[in-house]
Structure formats: structure tokens, C-alpha cells
Scaffold this motif. Structure first.
Motif, PDB file in Angstrom:
ATOM      1  N   ILE A   3       0.927  -1.252  -0.008  1.00  0.00           N
ATOM      2  CA  ILE A   3      -0.116  -0.296  -0.012  1.00  0.00           C
ATOM      3  C   ILE A   3       0.430   0.907  -0.009  1.00  0.00           C
ATOM      4  N   LEU A   4       0.910   2.191  -0.734  1.00  0.00           N
ATOM      5  CA  LEU A   4       1.301   3.425  -0.196  1.00  0.00           C
ATOM      6  C   LEU A   4       0.730   4.397   0.045  1.00  0.00           C
ATOM      7  N   LEU A   5       1.063   4.766   1.181  1.00  0.00           N
ATOM      8  CA  LEU A   5       0.683   5.611   2.617  1.00  0.00           C
ATOM      9  C   LEU A   5       1.593   7.092   2.277  1.00  0.00           C
ATOM     10  N   PHE A   6       0.376   7.580   3.330  1.00  0.00           N
ATOM     11  CA  PHE A   6       0.989   9.206   3.018  1.00  0.00           C
ATOM     12  C   PHE A   6       0.328   9.582   4.376  1.00  0.00           C
ATOM     13  N   ASP A   7       1.139  11.068   5.081  1.00  0.00           N
ATOM     14  CA  ASP A   7       0.050  11.775   5.791  1.00  0.00           C
ATOM     15  C   ASP A   7      -0.990  12.641   5.471  1.00  0.00           C
ATOM     16  N   GLN A   8      -2.039  13.068   6.236  1.00  0.00           N
ATOM     17  CA  GLN A   8      -3.146  13.761   5.594  1.00  0.00           C
ATOM     18  C   GLN A   8      -2.495  15.080   4.918  1.00  0.00           C
ATOM     19  N   GLU A  10      -0.032  15.347   3.365  1.00  0.00           N
ATOM     20  CA  GLU A  10       0.198  15.691   1.922  1.00  0.00           C
ATOM     21  C   GLU A  10      -0.640  16.142   0.540  1.00  0.00           C
ATOM     22  N   LEU A  11      -1.448  15.772   1.377  1.00  0.00           N
ATOM     23  CA  LEU A  11      -2.624  15.582   0.385  1.00  0.00           C
ATOM     24  C   LEU A  11      -3.241  16.670   0.377  1.00  0.00           C
ATOM     25  N   GLN A  12      -2.445  17.301  -1.145  1.00  0.00           N
ATOM     26  CA  GLN A  12      -3.239  19.085  -1.507  1.00  0.00           C
ATOM     27  C   GLN A  12      -4.702  18.582  -3.522  1.00  0.00           C
ATOM     28  N   ASP A  13      -5.615  18.932  -2.458  1.00  0.00           N
ATOM     29  CA  ASP A  13      -6.337  18.958  -3.518  1.00  0.00           C
ATOM     30  C   ASP A  13      -6.250  17.444  -4.143  1.00  0.00           C
ATOM     31  N   ASN A  14      -6.638  16.678  -3.491  1.00  0.00           N
ATOM     32  CA  ASN A  14      -6.437  14.570  -3.702  1.00  0.00           C
ATOM     33  C   ASN A  14      -5.205  14.975  -4.710  1.00  0.00           C
ATOM     34  N   GLN A  15      -4.642  15.090  -4.587  1.00  0.00           N
ATOM     35  CA  GLN A  15      -3.584  15.552  -5.139  1.00  0.00           C
ATOM     36  C   GLN A  15      -2.204  15.077  -4.311  1.00  0.00           C
ATOM     37  N   GLN A  42      -4.785   6.814   3.469  1.00  0.00           N
ATOM     38  CA  GLN A  42      -3.790   7.533   4.857  1.00  0.00           C
ATOM     39  C   GLN A  42      -3.257   7.257   5.950  1.00  0.00           C
ATOM     40  N   ILE A  43      -2.563   7.924   6.183  1.00  0.00           N
ATOM     41  CA  ILE A  43      -1.760   6.626   8.202  1.00  0.00           C
ATOM     42  C   ILE A  43      -2.924   6.959   9.207  1.00  0.00           C
ATOM     43  N   ASN A  44      -3.834   6.045   9.335  1.00  0.00           N
ATOM     44  CA  ASN A  44      -4.643   6.165  10.705  1.00  0.00           C
ATOM     45  C   ASN A  44      -5.786   6.950   9.572  1.00  0.00           C
ATOM     46  N   GLY A  45      -6.177   6.862   8.883  1.00  0.00           N
ATOM     47  CA  GLY A  45      -6.981   6.539   8.061  1.00  0.00           C
ATOM     48  C   GLY A  45      -7.759   5.928   6.689  1.00  0.00           C
ATOM     49  N   PRO A  46      -8.302   5.885   6.289  1.00  0.00           N
ATOM     50  CA  PRO A  46      -9.072   4.750   5.016  1.00  0.00           C
ATOM     51  C   PRO A  46      -8.144   4.671   4.177  1.00  0.00           C
ATOM     52  N   LYS A  58      11.992  13.350 -11.371  1.00  0.00           N
ATOM     53  CA  LYS A  58      11.958  13.897 -10.373  1.00  0.00           C
ATOM     54  C   LYS A  58      10.324  13.966  -9.538  1.00  0.00           C
ATOM     55  N   ARG A  59       9.874  13.663 -10.007  1.00  0.00           N
ATOM     56  CA  ARG A  59       9.006  13.264  -8.930  1.00  0.00           C
ATOM     57  C   ARG A  59       7.658  12.873  -8.942  1.00  0.00           C
ATOM     58  N   ILE A  60       6.646  12.046  -8.951  1.00  0.00           N
ATOM     59  CA  ILE A  60       5.633  11.493  -9.327  1.00  0.00           C
ATOM     60  C   ILE A  60       4.399  12.113  -8.720  1.00  0.00           C
ATOM     61  N   ILE A  61       3.609  12.654  -9.803  1.00  0.00           N
ATOM     62  CA  ILE A  61       1.822  13.000  -9.290  1.00  0.00           C
ATOM     63  C   ILE A  61       0.839  12.790  -9.455  1.00  0.00           C
ATOM     64  N   LEU A  62       0.366  12.039  -8.042  1.00  0.00           N
ATOM     65  CA  LEU A  62      -0.905  11.413  -8.453  1.00  0.00           C
ATOM     66  C   LEU A  62      -1.943  11.728  -8.275  1.00  0.00           C
ATOM     67  N   GLN A  63      -3.202  11.020  -8.632  1.00  0.00           N
ATOM     68  CA  GLN A  63      -4.509  11.663  -8.064  1.00  0.00           C
ATOM     69  C   GLN A  63      -5.058  10.225  -6.428  1.00  0.00           C
ATOM     70  N   VAL A  64      -5.374  10.954  -6.200  1.00  0.00           N
ATOM     71  CA  VAL A  64      -5.396  10.243  -4.938  1.00  0.00           C
ATOM     72  C   VAL A  64      -7.909  10.142  -4.910  1.00  0.00           C
ATOM     73  N   GLU A  65      -8.152   8.864  -5.019  1.00  0.00           N
ATOM     74  CA  GLU A  65      -9.555   8.771  -4.042  1.00  0.00           C
ATOM     75  C   GLU A  65      -9.386   7.955  -2.752  1.00  0.00           C
ATOM     76  N   LEU A  66      -9.920   8.680  -1.909  1.00  0.00           N
ATOM     77  CA  LEU A  66     -10.139   7.264  -0.418  1.00  0.00           C
ATOM     78  C   LEU A  66     -11.368   7.091  -0.408  1.00  0.00           C
ATOM     79  N   ASN A  67     -11.759   6.295  -1.113  1.00  0.00           N
ATOM     80  CA  ASN A  67     -13.519   5.791  -1.037  1.00  0.00           C
ATOM     81  C   ASN A  67     -13.584   4.428  -0.712  1.00  0.00           C
ATOM     82  N   GLY A  68     -12.439   3.931   0.477  1.00  0.00           N
ATOM     83  CA  GLY A  68     -12.078   2.466   0.290  1.00  0.00           C
ATOM     84  C   GLY A  68     -12.402   2.536   1.734  1.00  0.00           C
ATOM     85  N   PRO A  69     -12.996   1.049   2.737  1.00  0.00           N
ATOM     86  CA  PRO A  69     -13.068   1.438   3.774  1.00  0.00           C
ATOM     87  C   PRO A  69     -12.847   2.088   4.973  1.00  0.00           C
ATOM     88  N   LEU A  70     -12.964   2.120   6.281  1.00  0.00           N
ATOM     89  CA  LEU A  70     -11.507   2.911   7.761  1.00  0.00           C
ATOM     90  C   LEU A  70     -11.559   1.612   8.056  1.00  0.00           C
TER      91      LEU A  70
END
Lengths: 249, 249
Positions: A3-8, A10-15, A42-46, A58-70
Motif C-alpha cells: 500500500i502507498l501510505l501518506f500523511d493527511q 501531504e494531500l492537496q486537492d486530492n493530489q 492515509q495513515i490512520n485513515g481510509p 524528479k517526481r511523481i504526481i498522483l490523483q488520490v481517491e479515498l473511497n475505501g473503508p476505514l
């Protein structure tokens, strides 16, 4: 990395914009490209999906959709006599993979005092090992780790509060005569507090203090396990008792 | 080192003369002296005591008395898709600590072919890791390890013979729908064969071949475990089911 984990934060406009070891992993191990989807959380999240929108050196830009369960938060907490750093690293990672809520690293007579000065215990040095274990599991619940350099204040002042909502309180003790399943007579959806001693075990005084707090000593059997083996074994056994609806006879 | 292990061939007139890492351990870690007694055991034989008769920088002479019991031989055997060497080392040691009878290291589609050329697999290179695990456990039964570089001959020709006396045949498979305890409806004093796949799991063809041999697939749950974590977890869970007289509901 399952799983790709990130902190809340880090997320800006779902990016999500990555340029660290996670980006490295996506490029070199997963060999993912534009349009590819990864399991993300999301760490401690859905949990949800992340779609690669841009990828270069240099970088990777990802569009995130957190529609799964907590997912439900793990309900077992570990009380661990502080092990040597190399063993602690493995335990942090593997216990997190198996799922724990809290890890209380405490003192005990047979803990070497120098272990409390290990650089591993400095802020943020334990985090990579926890994240590594969580990425392996594919979960988002990060255990809370705390360090308690004095045994008595931990047991007398903090433990009553910690154990208030944990009817199952277990302390591993080679000299105990009961096995784990004989002790488990409560629904294991409830919280469990599991205390595991240092190499050589808890001393009698420490076992007595745990008993005063309602902990039941149990033995792992005649084979002597290394602390890291014991931690994994016991978390797995609790998991079996929890998931199976098994009852002691 | 919770037991001093020796080979039968090392014993002459109940005397053991040591000048290797075991002597080093007795001197530096145990800090034992003349007259001190250690728990000792003959590999694949009985347990007893060894009394230090002479100790100097060059060698240690011990008088051995094997009056203890011959412990029952472990009854679980592991079939393991060959893991990467660094992981195999840990598994050899920790599985031996928990107690296994045989370890069959086999091929699978998702095993990297280079793993079969690891120097760890050369004769006697695995032995120190097994002995280390056995010394930790305090037991004397050394697992037998064999290497099988071709999947189909192992499954079709050797496995029927191996599994003849093992009514419990289990194969870990993330996509299975059954949990371990639901499968265990036989007395677990009987032999158990436990097959654990590579990172990424067995492929469908391999699962089918195991099923043809009477293996029942089971899942470990939603969390994805590293192979070494899975091995310890499953051996511990089988041990719990075995010792507890627990039955599936």
C-alpha cells in the motif's frame, strides 16, 4: 510495499506529489507508469486508490481517491521490556504488520540500561520501521509507541489507565503453568494487553506487580523463544483465537 | 545458547572436548568455571547435564551425563517455496526454534531462479542456522532440510510418500476463503504438512497440484505477511491448536 501510505498533510486537492523513497519504489520496483493505479491509504485513515498522473525522474504526481473503508483499528497492545536495538527494529516492523494498537517499551531488571540510549529510540527513528511493517500489511493504522524508562511509575501510575478497557491482560512468563488458550475466556473482539519480558524473563517482583494490575501469567511451553519470535507467535495466536470463535475447553 | 549441543561422534567415554564457538560461548557469555553444570543434549538424542572438568584458553573438557528424557520429535513439516537467502537464514533458525521435523525447500513459478545458487544452500552452510535455532529452543531434534529444484517431480513423485502419514495437509493461499481453525478437525498430535508460498503467492496451477495431493488451502486474513512472519505465525498457531485441545466450532 503493498500500500502507498501518506500523511493527511501531504494531500492537496486530492493530489499527492512524491519525490522520496516511495517514488523510488514506484519507479524501480513496481515499474509503474502514467495511468497506473496503486492501492493507497492515509495513515490512520481510509484506504483507496492513487492514479499516476505524471511521472519523471524528479517526481511523481498522483490523483488520490479515498473511497475505501476505514479498517478497524487493531485491538491488541504490546507491553515490551525494551529489547536490544537490532531486535527492536524487527519487532517494530513485524508487530505492525500483524497489527497492534500501542507499543509500550518499558524497563525491567533484566533490560540492559544502555538500550535506552540507542539512537533508534530518538524521535522519528522508529517511524520508518513502523511504516515498513504497515506497508507490508497493506493497512493504515500506525501503532503508537511510547518509552517508559522507570518500571514502577509505569506499572502503578500509567498501567491502571491503559488497562481500564482491556479485560484481557496477559503476561508471558516461562514459569507460569497455564497456557494461553486456557486464559482466554472473554470475547476477543475486546482489547488485549500483552506483556512480554526481556531475555531471561521478568523477575518475580515484576510478575507480582503485573498480577496486582489483573494480569494473568501464561507460559509459551517448554521451548525457549527469542523475544522477536515470541512477539510474532503470540500476536498470531491471539489473532487465531480472535478470528476463530474458539473457546477454551 | 540454552542447551549445549553435540554430535554423538564427539562423545568419548562420556567426555566432550570443546575448542570451538561453543567453548567461546561458555567462557565469554556464560562465564562458567570448573565444576559448573550446563544443560546439554545430543543432537537427535537425549538431554542431560555437562559438568566442566577442565577449562583454559585452549579447550574445555566436560563430563556428560545424558539422564534426561528423549523429547518427542516435532510433528510439523514445512514445505517452503525457496525464499531469498537472507530470509531463509532467519526462517531456518526461527522455524527450528519453534520445532519442525522436515523443511522441504521447493521451486515455484514466483521463486527467483538465482536463489537456488545461493551459497547458503551448499552442504553444511545451513547447519549453523539450524543449530542456532535449536540451541535457542533448548531442544535436540534437528530438522532435516532438503532442496527440490523442480516443482512437478516434487509434488507428483515425492509428496505422496511424504504426506502418507500426515492427514493434515495445509497450503497457505491468500485467495482461499477458509481460515486455519476451520480446517483443523483432526487431533493435532498427528503429523501436519504446511506449505507456504513465495512472495506473491503460489500460482493457480501450483495450488491445483497441492489440492490433488489432498492439501486444503487456507487464508491468513486480510493483512499481507512477509514469508518469515507467516512461517512463525503459522507454526505458533498450529502449536496453539495442538496444545490446547481446541476444536473448530
Amino acid at each position: 510495499m503493498n500500500i502507498l501510505l501518506f500523511d493527511q498533510s501531504e494531500l492537496q486537492d486530492n493530489q499527492l506529489i512524491l519525490n522520496d523513497r516511495r517514488a523510488e519504489h514506484i519507479r524501480k520496483i513496481l515499474r509503474a507508469g502514467c495511468g497506473d493505479q496503486l492501492k493507497a491509504g492515509q495513515i490512520n485513515g481510509p484506504i483507496g486508490r492513487a492514479t499516476i498522473q505524471e511521472i519523471d525522474k524528479k517526481r511523481i504526481i498522483l490523483q488520490v481517491e479515498l473511497n475505501g473503508p476505514l479498517r478497524p483499528r487493531p485491538v491488541t497492545s504490546l507491553i515490551l521490556a525494551l529489547p536490544r536495538p537490532i531486535m527492536l527494529k524487527r519487532i517494530l516492523s513485524q508487530a505492525t504488520t500483524l497489527g497492534v494498537s500501542n507499543i509500550y517499551l518499558i524497563n525491567s531488571r533484566r533490560v540492559e540500561k544502555s538500550f535506552f540510549h540507542a539512537s533508534l529510540l530518538e524521535e522519528n527513528n522508529m517511524l520508518p520501521h513502523l511504516l515498513h511493517g504497515l506497508e507490508q500489511a497493506g493497512d493504515t493504522w500506525l501503532p503508537e509507541v511510547s518509552i517508559h524508562q522507570r518500571f514502577k511509575p509505569f506499572i502503578e501510575d500509567l498501567l491502571p489507565e491503559i488497562s481500564e478497557n482491556s479485560p484481557a491482560r496477559l503476561v508471558a512468563h516461562p514459569e507460569a503453568t497455564s497456557f494461553l488458550p486456557e486464559l482466554i475466556k472473554i470475547p476477543l473482539q475486546q482489547k488485549v494487553l500483552l506483556a512480554i519480558g526481556p531475555e531471561g524473563g521478568w523477575i518475580d517482583y515484576e510478575i507480582d506487580k503485573f498480577k496486582e494490575q489483573g494480569f494473568q501469567p501464561f507460559t509459551l511451553g517448554p521451548r525457549i523463544l527469542r523475544v522477536d519470535t515470541a512477539v510474532i507467535s503470540l500476536l498470531a495466536q491471539l489473532d487465531l483465537l480472535r478470528n476463530s470463535g474458539l473457546k477454551a475447553e
